[in-house]
Scaffold this motif. Structure first.
Motif, short mmCIF file in Angstrom:
data_model
loop_
_atom_site.label_atom_id
_atom_site.label_comp_id
_atom_site.label_asym_id
_atom_site.label_seq_id
_atom_site.Cartn_x
_atom_site.Cartn_y
_atom_site.Cartn_z
N UNK A 81 -2.47 -35.80 -38.61
CA UNK A 81 -1.71 -36.78 -37.83
C UNK A 81 -1.45 -36.28 -36.41
N UNK A 82 -1.11 -35.00 -36.29
CA UNK A 82 -0.90 -34.42 -34.97
C UNK A 82 -2.16 -34.53 -34.12
N UNK A 83 -3.31 -34.16 -34.68
CA UNK A 83 -4.57 -34.27 -33.94
C UNK A 83 -4.83 -35.72 -33.53
N UNK A 84 -4.60 -36.63 -34.47
CA UNK A 84 -4.90 -38.04 -34.22
C UNK A 84 -4.04 -38.62 -33.11
N UNK A 85 -2.77 -38.25 -33.07
CA UNK A 85 -1.85 -38.85 -32.11
C UNK A 85 -1.76 -38.11 -30.78
N UNK A 86 -2.04 -36.81 -30.76
CA UNK A 86 -1.78 -36.02 -29.56
C UNK A 86 -3.04 -35.55 -28.82
N UNK A 87 -4.21 -35.66 -29.44
CA UNK A 87 -5.43 -35.26 -28.74
C UNK A 87 -5.88 -36.39 -27.82
#
Length: 360
Positions: free
Chosen positions: A296-302
């Motif tokens: 989720x972090x990768x999906x939202x912050x990259x």
């Protein structure tokens, strides 16, 4: 400096509920951890926002131990979310020299870092942050205590694999926004900073690690004449007197602690919301329970055209995580391309991976 690899996970004793599908499964009692606010209502609001944004709780496709809302009341679901560590930002100290009091600095090629043993000895005498992670690791005889301490005071082997790759491939950070995820000592972010990144954010689970390890390490490297920040060797045992430090490149840095789900939410709520051109992370996929929150972090912050560089052992014995299981999780999400950059077969197999969005 020696490297420790005894990945023995101990469950937190102070939390009676489990955070399934979030970045850290258990947490200690509020009075023993650094809180975003003393008011439980604030944390409950974070829980609600997590659900509204679909972070972690609604995306448990990687973890077989999925939170089953059909068998659990709304109150209990929220109670599980509250159990996770809030994400907070740590202020850059005004007196940077005061940060280096009682610190001894070691040196390797191009980089400096505080001696962890001295920090641990200082913290064992006086707990400054309320987390008590040193005494807990001693009691548990473990370098990792899930949901309490995630190993951030050690410099793990794969970090140097990624540092060498950055040097060998001359990875460009110039003008880019960078996240050092699960930063620990912060060496990856420091190299990005010295390679002219526009900004570098450092994130670790524990506030103690940020305050006592990461920020001091950034400080002692800010004024180095080696702007490329190349690292080719693992740490030596050479110890020298700490230098005078100045704020220097700190104006380009921000520091955060807390679990990954709440960190993601915190960054999304910034104005404007934060996106990273490059995410650097090492030895962070050892526990499959954390894969959902990481995805989720990768999906939202990259950023749309961003790149993730990840260093890991092929398998973490006793914990269950590793490259194969992580790749399976990523492929199920169907959002990222994942490539193997390099494999090291000396000793326990280690790998370097890159991830980027599909169709970008």
């Amino acid at each position: 400096m020696s490297f420790k690899f005894n990945f023995c996970i101990e469950e937190a004793e102070d939390c009676s509920v489990e955070c399934t599908g979030l970045s850290d499964p258990k947490e200690e009692k509020p009075e023993n951890s650094m809180q975003l606010s003393g008011d439980k209502e604030v944390q409950m609001k974070l829980s609600t926002k997590n659900k509204e944004k679909g972070i972690a709780l609604n995306s448990c496709f990687c973890n077989s131990d999925v939170l089953d809302d059909s068998n659990m009341s709304k109150d209990k679901a929220e109670e599980k979310t509250v159990c996770c560590k809030p994400a907070i930002e740590h202020k850059i100290p005004q007196d940077v020299n005061e940060v280096m009091e009682n610190k001894i600095v070691e040196q390797t090629s191009g980089l400096q870092f505080v001696n962890v043993s001295v920090v641990e000895m200082t913290l064992s005498n006086e707990d400054l942050h309320g987390e008590n992670i040193v005494s807990k690791t001693v009691t548990a005889n473990s370098d990792l205590i899930s949901g309490v301490y995630e190993g951030g005071m050690k410099i793990w082997e794969c970090t140097f694999d990624l540092l060498r790759y950055i040097e060998d491939e001359d990875v460009s950070f110039k003008g880019k926004s960078v996240l050092d995820l699960g930063c620990g000592a912060g060496l990856l972010g420091i190299v990005a900073l010295r390679r002219k990144a526009r900004e570098v954010h450092f994130q670790d689970y524990n506030s103690t690690v940020i305050e006592e390890i990461t920020i001091p390490n950034v400080l002692v490297n800010c004024d180095s004449s080696d702007e490329n920040g190349d690292v080719t060797e693992e740490p030596s045992e050479k110890i020298f007197k700490k230098p005078k430090t100045h704020a220097g490149l700190l104006s380009k840095c921000r520091f955060f602690s807390g679990d990954w789900s709440n960190f993601t939410l915190l960054m999304q709520n910034q104005t404007p919301s934060v996106k990273y051109d490059i995410i650097l992370t090492s030895e962070t996929i050892y526990n499959p329970n954390y894969y959902d929150a990481m995805h989720d972090l990768f999906q939202h912050l990259l950023a749309d055209n961003g790149t993730i560089y990840l260093a890991s052992k092929s398998h973490y014995f006793g914990v269950g995580g590793g490259v194969l299981l992580f790749e399976t999780c990523i492929k199920k999400g169907n959002r990222f391309n994942i490539n193997t950059l390099k494999t090291h077969d000396d000793g326990l197999q280690r790998m370097l991976l890159s991830l980027s969005f599909k169709d970008c």
